[in-house]
Scaffold this motif. Structure first.
Motif, short mmCIF file in Angstrom:
data_model
loop_
_atom_site.label_atom_id
_atom_site.label_comp_id
_atom_site.label_asym_id
_atom_site.label_seq_id
_atom_site.Cartn_x
_atom_site.Cartn_y
_atom_site.Cartn_z
N UNK A 205 3.07 2.34 -7.91
CA UNK A 205 2.09 1.91 -8.89
C UNK A 205 0.80 1.46 -8.27
N UNK A 206 -0.07 0.91 -9.11
CA UNK A 206 -1.33 0.36 -8.64
C UNK A 206 -1.54 -0.94 -9.43
N UNK A 207 -1.87 -2.00 -8.73
CA UNK A 207 -1.88 -3.35 -9.32
C UNK A 207 -2.76 -3.45 -10.56
N UNK A 208 -3.84 -2.67 -10.62
CA UNK A 208 -4.80 -2.81 -11.73
C UNK A 208 -4.58 -1.81 -12.86
N UNK B 274 -7.73 5.60 -3.72
CA UNK B 274 -8.77 6.35 -3.01
C UNK B 274 -8.19 7.03 -1.77
N UNK B 275 -6.93 6.75 -1.49
CA UNK B 275 -6.29 7.31 -0.30
C UNK B 275 -4.81 7.47 -0.59
N UNK B 276 -4.49 8.45 -1.42
CA UNK B 276 -3.14 8.56 -1.97
C UNK B 276 -2.09 8.88 -0.90
N UNK B 277 -1.00 8.15 -0.99
CA UNK B 277 0.04 8.28 0.03
C UNK B 277 0.80 9.60 -0.13
N UNK B 278 1.36 10.10 0.98
CA UNK B 278 2.19 11.32 0.92
C UNK B 278 3.34 11.16 -0.08
N UNK B 279 3.90 9.95 -0.16
CA UNK B 279 5.01 9.72 -1.10
C UNK B 279 4.56 9.97 -2.53
N UNK B 280 3.38 9.48 -2.90
CA UNK B 280 2.88 9.70 -4.26
C UNK B 280 2.66 11.19 -4.52
N UNK B 281 2.00 11.84 -3.57
CA UNK B 281 1.67 13.26 -3.75
C UNK B 281 2.93 14.11 -3.85
#
Lengths: 221, 227
Positions: free
Chosen positions: A9-12, A38-45
């Motif tokens: 997730x993202x806090x905001x 602004x710098x998406x992690x490999x896990x998210x992608x």
């Protein structure tokens, strides 16, 4: 097999917070992974290759994306404290209103905050139409879900909290008590609920986040 | 037919959203009354049943209205428990179906509608985007058909099948009206074979809008689209 639940997730993000509310309501233990958008992690992608967005729920390694889809999954998987009503007609109404919030209200309210000054009056009017519709739906209920918060209340978290922060930062009036007394009362009850209160970002941090966006928008003009 | 369990569908013959509900009702074997709406002159009943959106489809069951086609499909599934299931039993499989239905509805449809309403460079750009989204969909669907080819001999079609064929079933009419290929067997072989197979299923075939009438309508809408 031990159950493994992770939330990317993202806090905001209100969408991300929706999922946290649902998991907490049901007492599900989970690991939270915050992502820098602004710098998406490999896990998210890897977990959401189609949209590359948060939130993504990983249940025993299997990813589910789209917050309302995740909420339904959570409700079907963990039966304590149901989020959706029991009766098919009431469920249909809940799904209808959650869809309305996501597809009409949120874009209208977001646009009213970020559009060009010349378009603002019209955008605010459109936002007001949405808020009025919700106000009429709420009527004399404490929450959209009745006596306790449900699917629609969780979907409306943006209205319950984010709108207030945005109003202060961009200087627009949306959820005013004179126009929407019922919805304002709902908002106050809503943010007073412990499961909601504990799953909101800090007002200051969110305000600062939106402020930088306002500043960079005005610089690029 | 008694008043209990009375089902009425308010619709419009060319609307893919209405088609979804028609197909679902047919598959489940639910008797219903169909009311055709003139969208330029909406009936009082429609406006009363769907005051928020004022759109079709609206399903009225025992006097209670439900709007939004995907919401209606879920209602049908949950209310009429006998007969074929439209959604999978497993919650994870259900989530996948809902995810892709949302993708078709929000992402793909948006691009196609933009393309249909625009011309020149804007149209080219919108079509390119639509094809990219179709490719994402094609890739995503490979896992759903392990044998490679969708077939529906048992006529058991589900939620995603219904969403897809309601939109692309009339693709030949859409392609004729717009003068370009939308579901190209070279570009998107899985989606093409899927839609073609679905169009042979009786419940779908019966619901297909008449070709020429559809072509004429799309061309009319394009000519009269606000610019």
């Amino acid at each position: 097999m031990a159950e493994e639940v992770k939330l990317i997730g993202m806090w905001g993000s209100p969408f991300s917070r929706r999922v946290e509310i649902a998991l907490k309501l049901k007492g599900v233990q989970y690991e939270y992974i915050d992502v820098d958008l602004t710098n998406k992690s490999p896990l998210l992608l890897k977990s959401n290759p189609v949209h590359k967005k948060v939130p993504v729920l990983l249940h025993n390694g299997k990813p589910i994306a789209e917050s309302l889809v995740i909420l339904e999954y959570i409700d079907e998987t963990w039966k304590a404290n149901p989020i959706l009503p029991q009766h098919p007609y009431d469920r249909a109404m809940a799904r209808f209103w959650a869809k309305y919030i996501d597809e009409k209200c949120l874009p209208a309210l977001w646009n009213a905050c970020w559009c060009e000054k010349k378009d603002r009056e019209k955008a605010v009017e459109e936002g007001n139409v949405c808020l009025k519709t919700l106000e009429n739906e709420l009527k004399d209920k404490k929450f959209f879900g009745g006596e306790s918060i449900g699917f629609v209340d969780i979907a409306a978290n943006f209205i319950g909290f984010w709108v207030g922060v945005l109003e202060d930062v961009v200087g627009v009036e949306l959820l005013t008590i004179d126009k929407f007394p019922i919805l304002c009362k709902w908002r106050d009850e809503y943010v007073g609920c412990s499961v909601i209160k504990e799953n909101l970002p800090s007002k200051e941090k969110l305000g600062a986040y939106f402020r930088t966006r306002v500043e960079s928008a005005s610089q690029s003009k | 037919m008694g008043e209990e369990n009375k089902v009425t569908l308010y619709g419009m013959w060319a609307s893919p959203f209405v088609k979804r509900v028609e197909i679902a009702l047919k598959i489940k074997g639910i008797p219903y009354e169909y009311v055709e709406e003139d969208l330029k002159n909406k009936s009082q009943l429609l406006l009363q049943y769907n005051p928020v959106h004022k759109k079709v489809p609206v399903l009225v069951h025992n006097g209670k209205p439900i709007a939004e086609s995907l919401v209606i499909l879920e209602y049908i599934e949950e209310t009429w428990k006998n007969g074929p299931k439209i959604l999978p039993e497993d919650p994870y499989e259900r989530a996948k179906v809902r995810f892709w239905a949302s993708f078709i509805q929000q992402q793909l449809l948006d691009s196609l509608v933009s393309a249909a309403k625009s011309s020149g460079e804007a149209h080219e750009k919108a079509m390119k985007e639509a094809f990219e989204k179709l490719t994402v969909f094609e890739e995503g669907m490979k896992g759903f058909f392990p044998s490679g080819t969708p077939h529906f001999e048992d006529e058991n079609i589900g939620f995603l099948d219904i969403v897809l064929c309601s939109l692309f079933g009339p693709h030949k009419a859409q392609e004729e009206a717009h003068g370009l290929k939308i579901i190209d067997p070279e570009r998107h072989p899985l989606v093409y074979s899927w839609v073609t197979a679905l169009n042979e299923v009786p419940a779908v075939k019966e619901s297909l809008p008449p070709h020429d009438k559809m072509v004429a309508l799309i061309q009319f809408l394009r000519r009269n689209a606000p610019h």
